[in-house]
Motif scaffolding. Structure first.
Motif, short mmCIF file in Angstrom:
data_model
loop_
_atom_site.label_atom_id
_atom_site.label_comp_id
_atom_site.label_asym_id
_atom_site.label_seq_id
_atom_site.Cartn_x
_atom_site.Cartn_y
_atom_site.Cartn_z
N ASP A 81 0.86 -1.19 0.00
CA ASP A 81 0.00 0.00 0.00
C ASP A 81 0.89 1.23 0.00
N THR A 82 0.92 1.96 -1.10
CA THR A 82 1.78 3.14 -1.21
C THR A 82 1.12 4.38 -0.63
N GLY A 83 -0.18 4.31 -0.36
CA GLY A 83 -0.89 5.46 0.18
C GLY A 83 -1.61 6.29 -0.85
N THR A 84 -1.38 6.01 -2.14
CA THR A 84 -2.06 6.76 -3.20
C THR A 84 -2.49 5.81 -4.31
N LEU A 85 -3.52 6.19 -5.04
CA LEU A 85 -3.96 5.41 -6.19
C LEU A 85 -2.85 5.33 -7.24
N ALA A 86 -2.21 6.45 -7.52
CA ALA A 86 -1.16 6.47 -8.54
C ALA A 86 -0.02 5.53 -8.17
N GLY A 87 0.42 5.57 -6.92
CA GLY A 87 1.51 4.69 -6.49
C GLY A 87 1.14 3.23 -6.56
N ASP A 88 -0.09 2.91 -6.13
CA ASP A 88 -0.53 1.51 -6.19
C ASP A 88 -0.65 1.03 -7.63
#
Length: 203
Positions: A81-88
């Motif tokens: 879980d990167t904390g953002t939609l873009a990162g995920d």
């Protein structure tokens, strides 16, 4: 960290040693002779196993080779879980790229071609590989919904209708190696606008 370093597969699943040897042998044989000429006898000989052992777990060569490819797949629903939609999404795209590139990429293309002539192989590949991708996409979307980044109406089908085709075009039609700029463009310019379009959010 280089792009090649980011293409890692920490979630690769491993089973018991005898099954692994058979699945590895199946991959080796199909890579050498193709799916049409693959036989259970050849796999048994390569794995130094009896055909009876193979048939206890896999009733036919279609189920064997699909299971072998799936075990090697890097598509895992438990992405960090990167904390953002873009990162995920970027992490998920790298997983998809890894699953389609390397030595297994051309092998998958060959199996897709063979599945056009073998309905059983085609059905298994569509079911199992699609299910793995769908679980990975759904995990990313579920986190985004909880963060308030996406509406409840957004489904994995939106991503699966676009992403595999884009990667296939890049890797096998254009023959261009993946890199970080490509991943970011795919996420920022295609996937996020698709998922966050007002019509989708308000549906």
């Amino acid at each position: 960290m280089s792009f090649a370093d980011k293409l890692s597969c920490p979630g690769t699943r491993r089973g018991e040693a005898r099954s692994n040897a058979i699945l590895d042998a199946a991959i080796e044989v199909v890579a050498e002779v193709g799916y049409d000429r693959l036989t259970m006898d050849a796999v048994a000989q390569r794995a130094k196993a009896s055909k009876a052992t193979i048939y206890r777990h896999w009733p036919d060569k279609a189920s064997l080779i699909v299971d072998a490819m799936r075990r090697r797949s890097c598509i895992d629903a438990d992405l960090p879980d990167t904390g953002t939609l873009a990162g995920d999404l970027e992490g998920m795209v790298r997983q998809f790229l890894l699953a389609m590139s390397g030595t297994d990429g051309p092998l998958m293309v060959g199996l897709l071609a063979a599945s056009a002539k073998d309905p059983e192989l085609g059905a298994l590949m569509r079911s199992q590989t699609h299910d793995d991708k769908q679980r990975a996409v759904e995990a990313v979307l579920r986190r985004a919904r909880h963060r308030g980044e996406l509406g409840d109406s957004v489904t994995p089908d939106l991503v699966l209708d676009v992403l595999p085709g884009a990667l296939f075009m890049r890797l096998f039609v254009l023959g261009q190696p993946p890199d970080e700029p490509f991943v970011r463009r795919l996420v920022d310019d295609i996937l996020i606008p698709l998922l966050t379009a007002p019509a989708r959010q308000g549906a």
